[in-house]
Design a protein around this motif. Structure first.
Motif, PDB file in Angstrom:
ATOM      1  N   UNK A 264      39.049  51.794  37.434  1.00 20.13           N
ATOM      2  CA  UNK A 264      39.479  51.672  36.044  1.00 20.13           C
ATOM      3  C   UNK A 264      39.944  50.247  35.771  1.00 20.13           C
ATOM      4  N   UNK A 265      39.352  49.625  34.797  1.00 18.41           N
ATOM      5  CA  UNK A 265      39.599  48.207  34.553  1.00 18.41           C
ATOM      6  C   UNK A 265      40.789  47.994  33.639  1.00 18.41           C
ATOM      7  N   UNK A 266      41.272  46.770  33.658  1.00 19.55           N
ATOM      8  CA  UNK A 266      42.382  46.393  32.797  1.00 19.55           C
ATOM      9  C   UNK A 266      41.905  46.270  31.361  1.00 19.55           C
TER      10      UNK A 266
ATOM     11  N   UNK B  84      41.021  47.400  52.397  1.00 19.11           N
ATOM     12  CA  UNK B  84      39.613  47.071  52.566  1.00 19.11           C
ATOM     13  C   UNK B  84      38.939  46.982  51.209  1.00 19.11           C
ATOM     14  N   UNK B  85      38.155  45.927  51.046  1.00 20.69           N
ATOM     15  CA  UNK B  85      37.342  45.754  49.850  1.00 20.69           C
ATOM     16  C   UNK B  85      35.962  46.340  50.136  1.00 20.69           C
TER      17      UNK B  85
ATOM     18  N   UNK C 122      40.584  43.249  43.363  1.00 21.74           N
ATOM     19  CA  UNK C 122      39.476  43.998  43.960  1.00 21.74           C
ATOM     20  C   UNK C 122      38.309  44.116  42.985  1.00 21.74           C
ATOM     21  N   UNK C 123      38.602  44.398  41.721  1.00 19.71           N
ATOM     22  CA  UNK C 123      37.535  44.545  40.735  1.00 19.71           C
ATOM     23  C   UNK C 123      36.769  43.247  40.517  1.00 19.71           C
ATOM     24  N   UNK C 124      37.496  42.128  40.460  1.00 19.41           N
ATOM     25  CA  UNK C 124      36.823  40.843  40.244  1.00 19.41           C
ATOM     26  C   UNK C 124      35.949  40.488  41.443  1.00 19.41           C
ATOM     27  N   UNK C 125      36.469  40.674  42.654  1.00 22.89           N
ATOM     28  CA  UNK C 125      35.704  40.328  43.849  1.00 22.89           C
ATOM     29  C   UNK C 125      34.448  41.186  43.961  1.00 22.89           C
TER      30      UNK C 125
END
Length: 566
Positions: A334-336, A325-326, A550-553
């Motif tokens: 935590x981002x890349x 689930x988004x 998930x982070x981009x969306x």
């Protein structure tokens, strides 16, 4: 058959004298390989997978040697003679001047770890089920004298019924023959999963060869322990088992009892198994017999049949689907890390990483430059996962939809969204048991609920000219370098009905992650025009690619996404 490389060129078309017909675009990529589906020349089945290895990139620009490739084929053939149910079978192989190709059993359930939510993992029953099948595969390999040496999520695939299939034997080694055992000296593997003795030994002659070897089969046990950890928690315990990692140092100093919230989530019986498998002293580490006799390994499991297969494919798929689930109310995790823009060569890192040199473990940007096969390849050369019709610019005008997903959809379109498992991850509230029954009532096998195509995709009512800048803006805010295309290029993409944005980064564990964000105009049931945005992983950890998606969306915002129930 279309060209396959070198990237961006027409110089090396795929072999034409194959004993089968290639019937798909790319379904997988690697540093110097692509994978496509094929069928017999005069039949419709069985469908198999063909791995095409580009010799120019593998041998001249990469780190693969003809001897290593031959070893992979020989050992995979050796394992395939036993036809173990949890190991991908090699059927045949061949070559031409430009390519080596391997025809293999198709894992038509897709990637296991693409179907696991980062930072969440799966329930204990599911983790136990897949860990049991993984250990069955590894036990079989070891009984044949073969160690895998690269056990990690990228190499764990699924059958149509959701059974585990172990893949990729490019780093496999023969550690036992005719009752005689030998140690391995080559430093190889993926840092989060590699055993500490592989990277901590003395290297006085060559940086990639240990003076004193290691027992490759015992190293596999360590890697399996890390995979179990990831199944349960959705994250790795450290980025590398060296003194450069604070988490690993704490693990050593506390003798496996770090003051870390991840470890604290583990029940005591699982913790005791993991500590035995991830024992620092390889002489004291659990053997396969120790693992198989452990109480947690022997626990009953509703999903595990007496033969070791999936006893309830639909139920298992439904439980896994319920965990995907988004949540737009939560900020990105935590981002890349982006690769430093001033280090041009670092943008062409070895993204497999099929062969990890020890000097690269502490800093991914110091890798020897290599051009991955997918770098300049045609951006749309992937098999489409969606069942929606592709937009045809010659027959329909571009959709003119409001810049919001809050609009009325025809009932047939709404029904199509509700029946697409990938779209169900965007429901505003967690799915109820009734929702799952609706999604699974017509299912006959695991892949009907959890299809092999990636869940890293969404539908949007917005046009390409609006979506692409939103994607680039979200990437930039996450610290991932991406150039905003100019107006003329966007207009060209809009007219063509497809666009692609290439991304390269290091994931939170400092491992290479790359691929493309593909935006393609499609037509939904009811004639509604929209765009499908697919995050196509090139190389890297599938769980980290899912986290990136998930982070981009979430960064783009929920109003960009079409959702069931709207």
């Amino acid at each position: 058959m279309g060209p396959g490389g070198p990237p961006g060129s027409q110089a090396a078309p795929l072999p034409s004298n194959l004993p089968f017909r290639v019937v798909s675009k790319n379904i997988g990529t690697g540093a110097y390989a692509i994978i496509r589906k094929a069928i017999p020349l005069h039949a419709a089945k069985p469908v198999i997978a063909i791995k095409f290895i580009n010799k120019q990139h593998a041998f001249k620009q990469g780190r693969l040697t003809p001897t290593q490739l031959k070893r992979e084929i020989t050992l995979h053939e050796h394992l395939s003679r036993g036809c173990h149910q949890n190991i991908i079978r090699l059927l045949t192989w061949g070559e031409d001047p430009n390519w080596n190709w391997l025809a293999m059993e198709l894992a038509d359930g897709g990637d296991l770890f693409d179907k696991i939510e980062p930072d969440m993992g799966v329930g204990e029953d599911i983790a136990h089920f897949y860990f049991t099948q993984l250990m069955n595969a590894v036990a079989f390999m070891h009984s044949k004298g073969v160690a895998h040496r690269d056990l990690k999520p990228e190499n764990v695939l699924l059958s149509a019924n959701g059974d585990l299939k172990l893949a990729d034997f490019g780093l496999a080694a023969l550690f036992e023959k005719d009752g005689q055992t030998r140690l391995c000296n080559t430093v190889c593997g993926s840092p989060p999963y590699i055993a500490p003795e592989v990277v901590q030994g003395k290297r006085s002659q060559r940086i990639d060869v240990l003076d004193v070897g290691y027992a490759a089969n015992i190293c596999d046990i360590w890697s399996c322990g890390v995979v179990l950890f990831v199944l349960l928690l959705g994250n790795t315990p450290w980025d590398e088992p060296t003194l450069e990692s604070e988490e690993f140092v704490e693990y050593m100093e506390t003798k496996g009892h770090p003051n870390d919230e991840l470890w604290a989530q583990l029940p005591q019986d699982i913790l005791s198994l993991l500590l035995g498998m991830m024992e620092l002293d390889p002489r004291q580490r659990y053997t396969i017999a120790d693992i198989q006799s452990h109480p947690w390994f022997q626990r009953p499991n509703k999903y595990l049949s007496p033969s070791g297969r999936n006893a309830n494919p639909i139920g298992l798929a439904a439980e896994m689907l319920s965990q995907l689930r988004i949540d737009f109310s939560k900020p990105p995790s935590q981002t890349q890390r982006s690769v430093p823009s001033q280090d041009v060569d670092a943008m062409d890192i070895d993204c497999s990483p099929q062969y990890t040199r020890p000097e690269n473990i502490n800093d991914i940007t110091t890798s020897v430059p290599i051009t991955p096969l997918t770098d300049d390849a045609a951006p749309f050369d992937w098999e489409r996962p969606s069942t929606f019709a592709t937009f045809d610019p010659s027959t329909m005008p571009p959709p003119r939809l409001p810049a919001s997903s809050f609009f009325q959809l025809p009932p047939s379109t709404q029904d199509a969204l509700s029946q697409d498992p990938a779209m169900s991850q965007f429901t505003p509230t967690p799915r109820t048991q009734e929702d799952l029954i609706t999604l699974t009532q017509a299912a006959r096998q695991f892949r009907d609920v959890l299809p092999p195509s990636s869940f890293s995709r969404f539908l949007s009512p917005l046009s390409i000219s609006v979506l692409v800048p939103l994607v680039v803006d979200a990437l930039t805010r996450l610290g991932i370098p991406a150039d905003m295309p100019d107006r003329l290029l966007i207009e060209k993409w809009e007219a063509r009905g497809e666009a692609s944005v290439k991304v390269k980064m290091a994931d939170p564990r400092r491992q290479a992650l790359s691929g493309n964000v593909v935006v393609e105009r499609v037509v939904l049931d009811g004639g509604v025009g929209s765009c499908e945005v697919r995050f196509v992983k090139g190389v890297g950890d599938p769980l980290e690619w899912r986290r990136f998606f998930r982070n981009v969306v979430v960064g783009m915002g929920e109003r960009v996404v079409m959702r069931p129930g709207r």
